[in-house]
Motif scaffolding. Structure first.
Motif, PDB file in Angstrom:
ATOM      1  N   ALA A 129      20.673  96.842 -36.936  1.00 58.14           N
ATOM      2  CA  ALA A 129      21.469  97.958 -36.432  1.00 58.14           C
ATOM      3  C   ALA A 129      22.099  98.727 -37.578  1.00 58.14           C
ATOM      4  N   THR A 130      22.259 100.022 -37.387  1.00 56.67           N
ATOM      5  CA  THR A 130      22.919 100.878 -38.375  1.00 56.67           C
ATOM      6  C   THR A 130      24.153 101.489 -37.725  1.00 56.67           C
ATOM      7  N   GLU A 131      25.296 101.349 -38.384  1.00 58.44           N
ATOM      8  CA  GLU A 131      26.549 101.894 -37.867  1.00 58.44           C
ATOM      9  C   GLU A 131      27.325 102.547 -38.995  1.00 58.44           C
ATOM     10  N   ARG A 132      28.291 103.379 -38.605  1.00 53.85           N
ATOM     11  CA  ARG A 132      29.138 104.051 -39.582  1.00 53.85           C
ATOM     12  C   ARG A 132      30.528 103.435 -39.548  1.00 53.85           C
ATOM     13  N   ILE A 133      31.084 103.158 -40.719  1.00 54.44           N
ATOM     14  CA  ILE A 133      32.408 102.561 -40.819  1.00 54.44           C
ATOM     15  C   ILE A 133      33.441 103.573 -40.329  1.00 54.44           C
ATOM     16  N   ALA A 134      34.179 103.185 -39.282  1.00 53.87           N
ATOM     17  CA  ALA A 134      35.142 104.114 -38.691  1.00 53.87           C
ATOM     18  C   ALA A 134      36.438 104.159 -39.484  1.00 53.87           C
ATOM     19  N   GLY A 135      36.924 103.023 -39.926  1.00 52.44           N
ATOM     20  CA  GLY A 135      38.184 102.979 -40.647  1.00 52.44           C
ATOM     21  C   GLY A 135      38.450 101.579 -41.150  1.00 52.44           C
ATOM     22  N   LEU A 136      39.252 101.473 -42.198  1.00 55.17           N
ATOM     23  CA  LEU A 136      39.593 100.190 -42.799  1.00 55.17           C
ATOM     24  C   LEU A 136      41.093  99.970 -42.674  1.00 55.17           C
ATOM     25  N   THR A 137      41.482  98.765 -42.316  1.00 55.30           N
ATOM     26  CA  THR A 137      42.899  98.439 -42.178  1.00 55.30           C
ATOM     27  C   THR A 137      43.173  97.067 -42.761  1.00 55.30           C
ATOM     28  N   SER A 138      44.452  96.842 -43.042  1.00 55.97           N
ATOM     29  CA  SER A 138      44.915  95.546 -43.515  1.00 55.97           C
ATOM     30  C   SER A 138      45.981  95.060 -42.544  1.00 55.97           C
ATOM     31  N   PRO A 139      45.932  93.808 -42.090  1.00 54.25           N
ATOM     32  CA  PRO A 139      46.874  93.340 -41.066  1.00 54.25           C
ATOM     33  C   PRO A 139      48.268  93.098 -41.631  1.00 54.25           C
ATOM     34  N   PHE A 140      49.279  93.479 -40.856  1.00 56.74           N
ATOM     35  CA  PHE A 140      50.677  93.142 -41.122  1.00 56.74           C
ATOM     36  C   PHE A 140      51.246  92.630 -39.804  1.00 56.74           C
ATOM     37  N   GLY A 141      51.155  91.327 -39.562  1.00 59.70           N
ATOM     38  CA  GLY A 141      51.528  90.821 -38.248  1.00 59.70           C
ATOM     39  C   GLY A 141      50.597  91.432 -37.219  1.00 59.70           C
ATOM     40  N   LYS A 142      51.183  92.080 -36.211  1.00 64.09           N
ATOM     41  CA  LYS A 142      50.358  92.760 -35.215  1.00 64.09           C
ATOM     42  C   LYS A 142      50.045  94.196 -35.605  1.00 64.09           C
ATOM     43  N   GLN A 143      50.587  94.627 -36.714  1.00 65.61           N
ATOM     44  CA  GLN A 143      50.321  95.980 -37.190  1.00 65.61           C
ATOM     45  C   GLN A 143      49.036  95.995 -38.026  1.00 65.61           C
ATOM     46  N   GLN A 144      48.340  97.136 -37.974  1.00 71.44           N
ATOM     47  CA  GLN A 144      47.162  97.353 -38.807  1.00 71.44           C
ATOM     48  C   GLN A 144      47.441  98.544 -39.717  1.00 71.44           C
ATOM     49  N   ARG A 145      47.539  98.305 -41.033  1.00 74.93           N
ATOM     50  CA  ARG A 145      47.854  99.348 -41.997  1.00 74.93           C
ATOM     51  C   ARG A 145      46.565  99.930 -42.582  1.00 74.93           C
ATOM     52  N   PRO A 146      46.377 101.229 -42.504  1.00 75.39           N
ATOM     53  CA  PRO A 146      45.168 101.841 -43.088  1.00 75.39           C
ATOM     54  C   PRO A 146      45.100 101.611 -44.598  1.00 75.39           C
ATOM     55  N   VAL A 147      43.895 101.362 -45.090  1.00 78.33           N
ATOM     56  CA  VAL A 147      43.663 101.231 -46.529  1.00 78.33           C
ATOM     57  C   VAL A 147      42.505 102.153 -46.902  1.00 78.33           C
ATOM     58  N   PRO A 148      42.511 102.690 -48.115  1.00 78.28           N
ATOM     59  CA  PRO A 148      41.478 103.673 -48.489  1.00 78.28           C
ATOM     60  C   PRO A 148      40.120 103.066 -48.756  1.00 78.28           C
ATOM     61  N   HIS A 149      40.072 101.823 -49.225  1.00 82.18           N
ATOM     62  CA  HIS A 149      38.800 101.192 -49.549  1.00 82.18           C
ATOM     63  C   HIS A 149      39.029  99.691 -49.728  1.00 82.18           C
ATOM     64  N   ALA A 150      37.949  98.958 -49.864  1.00 82.51           N
ATOM     65  CA  ALA A 150      38.001  97.516 -50.139  1.00 82.51           C
ATOM     66  C   ALA A 150      36.963  97.215 -51.210  1.00 82.51           C
ATOM     67  N   VAL A 151      37.419  96.725 -52.351  1.00 79.44           N
ATOM     68  CA  VAL A 151      36.515  96.447 -53.463  1.00 79.44           C
ATOM     69  C   VAL A 151      35.902  95.063 -53.303  1.00 79.44           C
ATOM     70  N   ALA A 152      34.908  94.789 -54.121  1.00 77.05           N
ATOM     71  CA  ALA A 152      34.240  93.489 -54.098  1.00 77.05           C
ATOM     72  C   ALA A 152      35.265  92.379 -54.245  1.00 77.05           C
ATOM     73  N   GLY A 153      35.197  91.399 -53.359  1.00 73.81           N
ATOM     74  CA  GLY A 153      36.121  90.279 -53.366  1.00 73.81           C
ATOM     75  C   GLY A 153      37.231  90.400 -52.364  1.00 73.81           C
ATOM     76  N   ASP A 154      37.462  91.571 -51.788  1.00 71.31           N
ATOM     77  CA  ASP A 154      38.601  91.782 -50.896  1.00 71.31           C
ATOM     78  C   ASP A 154      38.226  91.476 -49.452  1.00 71.31           C
ATOM     79  N   LEU A 155      39.258  91.317 -48.636  1.00 73.70           N
ATOM     80  CA  LEU A 155      39.127  91.124 -47.198  1.00 73.70           C
ATOM     81  C   LEU A 155      39.765  92.308 -46.502  1.00 73.70           C
ATOM     82  N   VAL A 156      39.096  92.821 -45.473  1.00 79.27           N
ATOM     83  CA  VAL A 156      39.580  94.013 -44.805  1.00 79.27           C
ATOM     84  C   VAL A 156      39.128  93.977 -43.352  1.00 79.27           C
ATOM     85  N   CYS A 157      39.877  94.653 -42.483  1.00 80.16           N
ATOM     86  CA  CYS A 157      39.499  94.758 -41.077  1.00 80.16           C
ATOM     87  C   CYS A 157      38.773  96.085 -40.852  1.00 80.16           C
TER      88      CYS A 157
END
Length: 740
Positions: free
Chosen positions: A396-424
């Motif tokens: 399947a081919t999909e487009r990345i809609a957005g990247l976030t980082s969790p803060f409790g139940k909050q999801q904080r937008p992040v601009p990118h995730a480099v090699a080694g990072d974890l992201v939602c």
């Protein structure tokens, strides 16, 4: 709290960020339920400034309640991610559930992590499950440290816990387990800590205990892992703190030293652990990447050569081609599906076009196959074909809609995730746990981690008609979020079966279906697919003669039914002579016999392993028909059953039970009670044995629960369908006829 805690880079209100892999540490907290693992996570977040004193993250959400399911024994049952920042380094803290039923979440966390902190309670012994997880991390080559929690308890004894860890976790090298901090206790509470290498005290560490013996042992262990340091140490040259810190990092990275630190309920020692993570734990660039999967070319997925040549990723490289993996899928009420992703190579950006691919779909048995095979769980990690085909057949081919980082139940937008990072990543509609994200021009598929095999079956049915309408969609969403549950519509019994890993998992699955997906189901007794066969040869007479105006019904059949060896199936033989049954009606007789086989002739179970011979019959030139001879064939088979004994057959599986040697006797005795035929035992590593046996499936419906209880959570088993065998007559008499 130490003065070092004032260096809080991860202030609440923004997500920690990293632009280089060297600025990252991915750490999984490993421990059984009740060890204080989640409390330690909160203490680390508090020390790093990501959590307020009131126990709140930013806008009022507790750090431990992300994806929490209420009333599930007051513990989280999903892997949670808590990113914090310490001295310019982003630390991704992975907190998986500690219960053995959620081993799938634990193994997902191990794939996402580069190091592990084992959380051991000072008031409880080191348990068998902890030893098993320690060995699993050792096989993965994960550097490990030990945090001793509950040091404020009255009966806490750091020296005793250290000795126990050395004995049970030190393997062949007890001296590899080395304290780097010593606790300072008074009046039954942890007042502070003393760093062995620097001699610094933290908290109310007065009076300072004698640390020289422990320090000398630690220095000797560090020097023993570095030739240069060893030469200086043997020569009597003093080793400065910077050299010892570098030596400790090298020893930790090479899995030669496992640091031990005491942790108090108030967070004493948390800062020391953060310092250790930053200074001694590996960055993503220090760890090898997972292997590429090499068998997808034939399944229509990415080719092995394309993946290897396209990525060329031996280390985490932000500038390299994208290679990432889905660690977890969850449902968020506001943004829909969220996929926790570990980026191994390249940089993940919003709006990027990615290819999703994973393990090949397991072939699903046809209805005919399922009707002749015992019902068993598929190999670990398999899912229904409907959820697998989307990512394997053509990828399947999909487009990345957005990247976030969790803060409790909050999801904080992040601009990118480099090699080694974890992201939602949001809204990856076809993503399954274990799928690889890569660039379409450079496709890659990482080897998925092994998932526990779900071996506890529960049969369910929709509570109402409206629930039945929503059931299919709810089960599909459940399978997408939880790869350790397998959904099966058993064609042999007609039951909808959910295969789970244990009773706690069952509770969570039913809760998710009801509360998260809005589908209410009820448990019903699980049925094992039994069979029938003839005990001896018998003849049967089938006669259908009806006349009620117009064309009548006329067909007479004589059948000889003989039992066949187990697994032989069904044979139909035509021995009619002289045209007693016209040739064009012989297939009709066989069709009627086959229909009766499916319904059985005794307790209603399918009839198998028989040879049916049509020896004679009669027909009418006007009133005989296809349907008449079908009915006559079925009547003759039922009549033959009344002339002999119909035996009940039960499925038998080959079982391999992996247990510590100390529980082998108890497991052997338990299998004997389950009518097992033990085939033998063989060594399976130091202190472990593999016991092989043949066990009736009726005795295995709750074996996943019973084995865990019998071995204190350390035993596991696999099973493979073998054959059907006659059930003991005493037991067969107790088996009720299945309901229609």
């Amino acid at each position: 709290m130490s003065e070092r805690a004032t260096s809080r880079a991860g202030a609440a209100g923004r997500a920690p960020a990293a632009d280089r892999p060297e600025q990252l540490r991915n750490v999984v907290l490993v421990g059984v339920s009740g060890s204080g693992k989640t409390t330690l996570t909160e203490s680390l977040a508090l020390a790093a400034g990501a959590l307020s004193r009131a126990g709140r993250v930013d806008e009022g959400s507790t750090v431990s309640d992300y994806e929490e399911i209420e009333h599930q024994q007051q513990r989280s049952v999903r892997l949670s991610l808590v990113p914090v920042e310490w001295h310019g380094v982003k630390i991704n803290l992975l907190d998986p559930p500690g219960h053995a039923d959620f081993a799938g979440e634990q193994r997902a966390a191990l794939r996402a992590a580069d190091a592990a902190v084992f959380v051991v309670s000072a008031t409880d012994p080191v348990s068998g499950p902890v030893r098993a997880l320690w060995q699993e991390c050792a096989l993965l080559g994960l550097p490990r440290a030990i945090a001793v929690t509950h040091m404020d308890a009255a009966r806490a004894n750091f020296d005793e816990v250290l000795a126990a860890c050395r004995q049970t976790l030190g393997d062949d090298r007890p001296d590899s387990v080395q304290p780097v901090d010593l606790p300072v206790r008074s009046e039954g509470h942890l007042r502070g800590t003393v760093e062995l290498l620097s001699g610094q005290t933290h908290g109310q560490a007065q009076p300072v205990p004698a640390v020289e013996p422990a320090r000398e042992q630690l220095v000797e262990a560090i020097a023993g892992e570095d030739d240069e340091l060893l030469e200086r140490y043997v020569g009597g040259e003093p080793l400065d703190q910077d050299a010892l810190a570098r030596g400790l990092r090298g020893a930790v990275l090479h899995d030669a030293i496992h640091p031990v630190l005491p942790i108090g309920e108030d967070g004493t020692g948390a800062v020391d652990l953060l310092d250790l993570i930053v200074s001694a734990f590996p960055a993503p660039t220090d760890r090898p990447l997972p292997e590429l999967l090499g068998d997808l070319a034939s399944a229509g997925g990415p080719t092995t050569a394309g993946a290897a040549e396209g990525t060329g990723a031996a280390v985490a490289d932000p500038a390299g081609p994208l290679v990432a993996q889905v660690i977890q899928n969850t449902g968020d009420p506001y943004v829909g599906r969220l996929s926790l992703v570990r980026v191994f190579s390249g940089t993940l950006h919003p709006d990027l076009l990615v290819q999703l691919a994973g393990r090949p779909a397991a072939p699903q048995p046809t209805s005919a196959q399922a009707a002749t095979q015992p019902t068993t769980a598929q190999p670990s990690g398999t899912q229904p074909a409907s959820t697998q085909a989307a990512t394997v057949d053509g990828a399947a081919t999909e487009r990345i809609a957005g990247l976030t980082s969790p803060f409790g139940k909050q999801q904080r937008p992040v601009p990118h995730a480099v090699a080694g990072d974890l992201v939602c990543v949001g809204k990856l509609s076809t993503a399954r746990v274990g799928d690889t994200l890569s660039e379409p021009a450079a496709p890659a598929v990482l080897t998925p981690w092994e998932l526990p095999e779900p071996l506890l079956p529960i049969a369910v049915k929709a509570r109402s008609r409206s629930d039945e309408d929503k059931l299919s969609q709810g089960l599909a969403r459940l399978a997408a979020q939880d790869p350790t549950v397998r959904v099966e519509q058993n064609p042999a019994t007609g039951q909808l079966v959910l295969w789970c890993t244990g009773e706690a998992h069952v509770g969570v699955v039913l809760h998710q279906l009801g509360e998260q997906f809005g589908v209410q189901v009820e448990q019903v007794p699980y049925q094992v697919a039994l069979r029938e066969t003839f005990g001896a040869a018998a003849t049967g007479h089938g006669r259908l003669v009806k006349q009620s105006g117009g064309h009548g019904q006329y067909a007479i059949c004589e059948l000889l039914v003989e039992p066949l060896p187990g697994g032989a199936g069904f044979e139909f033989v035509d021995q009619v002579v002289g045209g007693a049954v016209p040739r064009h009606f012989i297939p009709s007789v066989e069709k009627g016999v086959r229909a009766q086989l499916a319904h059985g002739v005794g307790d209603g179970y399918p009839l198998v392993d028989v040879r049916v011979t049509l020896v004679d019959g009669k027909a009418h030139s006007v009133d005989s028909s296809d349907s008449a001879f079908q009915s006559a064939g079925a009547l003759a088979l039922r009549d033959a059953a009344t002339q002999t004994t119909v035996r009940l057959l039960e499925p038998v599986a080959e079982v391999g039970v992996l247990v510590p040697d100390e529980y082998l006797g108890g497991v052997f005795s338990d299998l004997s009670v389950r009518r097992a035929r033990v085939l033998g035992t063989e060594p399976a590593g130091p202190g472990w044995s593999l016991l092989r046996a043949e066990v009736p499936e009726l005795e295995l419906t709750r074996y996943a629960v019973d084995l865990r209880s019998l071995t204190h959570g350390t035993g596991s088993f696999t099973r493979t369908p073998l054959r059907y065998e006659p059930m003991p007559s005493a037991l067969a008499d107790k088996v009720a006829k299945p309901s229609d």
